[in-house]
Write a protein that holds these residues in place. Structure first.
Motif, PDB file in Angstrom:
ATOM      1  N   LEU A   1       0.633  -1.229  -0.073  1.00  0.00           N
ATOM      2  CA  LEU A   1       0.005  -0.001   0.166  1.00  0.00           C
ATOM      3  C   LEU A   1       1.052   1.196   0.028  1.00  0.00           C
ATOM      4  CD1 LEU A   1      -2.852  -1.024   2.588  1.00  0.00           C
ATOM      5  CD2 LEU A   1      -2.595  -1.389   0.072  1.00  0.00           C
ATOM      6  N   SER A   2       1.935   1.353   0.856  1.00  0.00           N
ATOM      7  CA  SER A   2       2.488   2.402   0.938  1.00  0.00           C
ATOM      8  C   SER A   2       3.370   2.907  -0.391  1.00  0.00           C
ATOM      9  CB  SER A   2       3.517   2.597   2.031  1.00  0.00           C
ATOM     10  OG  SER A   2       4.761   1.464   1.919  1.00  0.00           O
ATOM     11  N   LEU A   3       3.795   1.719  -1.069  1.00  0.00           N
ATOM     12  CA  LEU A   3       4.768   1.876  -2.248  1.00  0.00           C
ATOM     13  C   LEU A   3       3.831   2.391  -3.369  1.00  0.00           C
ATOM     14  CD1 LEU A   3       7.164  -0.893  -2.502  1.00  0.00           C
ATOM     15  CD2 LEU A   3       7.496   1.299  -1.577  1.00  0.00           C
TER      16      LEU A   3
ATOM     17  N   LYS B   1     -10.152   0.138  -1.571  1.00  0.00           N
ATOM     18  CA  LYS B   1     -10.358   1.523  -0.959  1.00  0.00           C
ATOM     19  C   LYS B   1      -9.212   2.650  -1.049  1.00  0.00           C
ATOM     20  CE  LYS B   1     -10.959  -0.177   3.319  1.00  0.00           C
ATOM     21  NZ  LYS B   1     -11.012  -0.300   4.856  1.00  0.00           N
ATOM     22  N   LEU B   2      -8.135   1.948  -0.970  1.00  0.00           N
ATOM     23  CA  LEU B   2      -7.015   3.181  -1.189  1.00  0.00           C
ATOM     24  C   LEU B   2      -6.891   3.546  -2.840  1.00  0.00           C
ATOM     25  CD1 LEU B   2      -4.277   4.607  -0.491  1.00  0.00           C
ATOM     26  CD2 LEU B   2      -3.235   2.600  -1.238  1.00  0.00           C
TER      27      LEU B   2
ATOM     28  N   ASN C   1      -8.467  -7.875  -2.295  1.00  0.00           N
ATOM     29  CA  ASN C   1      -7.654  -7.042  -1.413  1.00  0.00           C
ATOM     30  C   ASN C   1      -8.432  -5.796  -1.099  1.00  0.00           C
ATOM     31  OD1 ASN C   1      -5.633  -5.351  -0.142  1.00  0.00           O
ATOM     32  ND2 ASN C   1      -3.909  -6.387  -1.209  1.00  0.00           N
ATOM     33  N   PHE C   2      -9.219  -5.782  -0.082  1.00  0.00           N
ATOM     34  CA  PHE C   2     -10.299  -4.667   0.150  1.00  0.00           C
ATOM     35  C   PHE C   2      -9.511  -3.492   0.404  1.00  0.00           C
ATOM     36  CE2 PHE C   2     -13.911  -3.065   3.087  1.00  0.00           C
ATOM     37  CZ  PHE C   2     -14.424  -2.382   2.071  1.00  0.00           C
ATOM     38  N   GLU C   3      -8.620  -3.651   1.179  1.00  0.00           N
ATOM     39  CA  GLU C   3      -7.676  -2.245   1.590  1.00  0.00           C
ATOM     40  C   GLU C   3      -7.153  -1.905   0.501  1.00  0.00           C
ATOM     41  OE1 GLU C   3      -4.992  -3.799   4.405  1.00  0.00           O
ATOM     42  OE2 GLU C   3      -6.538  -3.949   6.145  1.00  0.00           O
TER      43      GLU C   3
END
Length: 309
Positions: free
Chosen positions: A192-194, A230-231, A225-227
């Protein structure tokens, strides 16, 4: 450094392997290519590389720049592979701006590729400062940044994105031979951060991978991958982007277990576009995996320095 990634029950992975013709003299290599090589190294192998380099560097014509293994590796490749850091830095310092830094082995890997594969940010930094070309691709079409995005090394990612600002826009637009740009590789891995960093650096959030036109959002749905879903939505991903088979992200929620993803995309998808297209089977997971998936290992030569040098 292991990055936080969203839940990913069907995660797919990709590797930088390959085969090349056996050519070259003087240095002899093992036939097998092993995952990162670290578990298979012997303590004296690093010393062998350093000793051979020290014997040869005194010559004015720099013969160490000309020697290749049967797999096309230079002494710099060997020093990186065997984590002979001191010898590698000496070679780099003697090669500023020299095409030697960008020699590709039989797998078309540069020393920079190998420094990323083996997780050595110090060498990544030194190679970039010395003029190593970060845009070169290996025999899977991967730049060093593609590999970093797959491995999730925050240190190498920061060095590569900050160390070649003029090349970065082109690198972010470069697909590998699976048709994936860096943003697709990061989405598949769920970093996520990348992903956020790539978007901030100018990566196209709606770029389509070339196998069948999936965007990062399509991939996030595929991988449940729900997160990540959302991102991507928060960052402005287009929920109405079509794959080559005519599927939007919402269409890919049919038959999937995560109802939260389906609910979110249902609300965001235009009502007249929610119905599945007739070509429902064109974007099946099986077709996607057949086209794009590879083994889950980084592979390169595990080499000993032998014979006369």
């Amino acid at each position: 450094m292991e990055l936080y990634r969203g839940s990913n029950t069907n995660q797919m992975d990709y590797n930088e392997d390959g085969r090349g013709p056996k050519s070259g003299k003087m240095l002899v290599s093992n036939d097998d290519r092993l995952d990162s090589g670290l578990d298979s190294l012997k303590e004296d192998e690093c010393t062998d590389v350093e000793s051979a380099f020290e014997r040869m560097k005194v010559a004015e014509d720099e013969p160490w720049k000309k020697e290749l293994t049967g797999d096309g590796d230079t002494y710099l490749h060997l020093a990186v592979i065997h984590e002979a850091t001191e010898a590698a830095i000496k070679m780099i310092n003697l090669s500023y701006g020299d095409p030697f830094l960008n020699i590709q082995n039989n797998q078309r890997q540069t020393a920079l590729h190998l420094a990323v594969v083996t997780g050595q940010p110090l060498l990544v930094e030194q190679l970039l400062k010395a003029g190593c070309d970060a845009s070169l691709v290996d025999d899977h079409g991967n730049t060093a940044l593609h590999i970093t995005c797959r491995k999730g090394s925050l240190a190498c990612f920061s060095l590569l994105t900050q160390g070649c600002p003029q090349q970065l826009p082109a690198i972010l637009q470069t697909p590998n031979y699976n048709g994936q740009k860096c943003i697709h590789v990061v989405a598949i891995q769920g970093y996520l951060s990348l992903l956020e960093s790539l978007i901030q650096l100018g990566a196209d959030i709606n770029a389509q991978e070339q196998c069948n036109g999936r965007t990062a959002l399509h991939l996030a749905v595929d991988l449940q991958n729900f997160e990540l879903v959302k991102l991507l939505i928060t960052k402005g991903a287009d929920v109405h982007s079509f794959t080559y088979g005519g599927h939007m992200p919402y269409h890919l929620t049919y038959g999937r277990a995560n109802t939260d993803i389906q609910k979110v995309l249902y609300e965001l998808t235009a009502p007249h576009l929610r119905e599945l297209p007739d070509s429902e089977s064109e974007d099946s997971d099986e077709d996607y995996e057949d086209q794009c998936i590879s083994d889950d290992e980084d592979i390169y030569d595990d080499i000993k320095v032998m014979g006369q040098v």
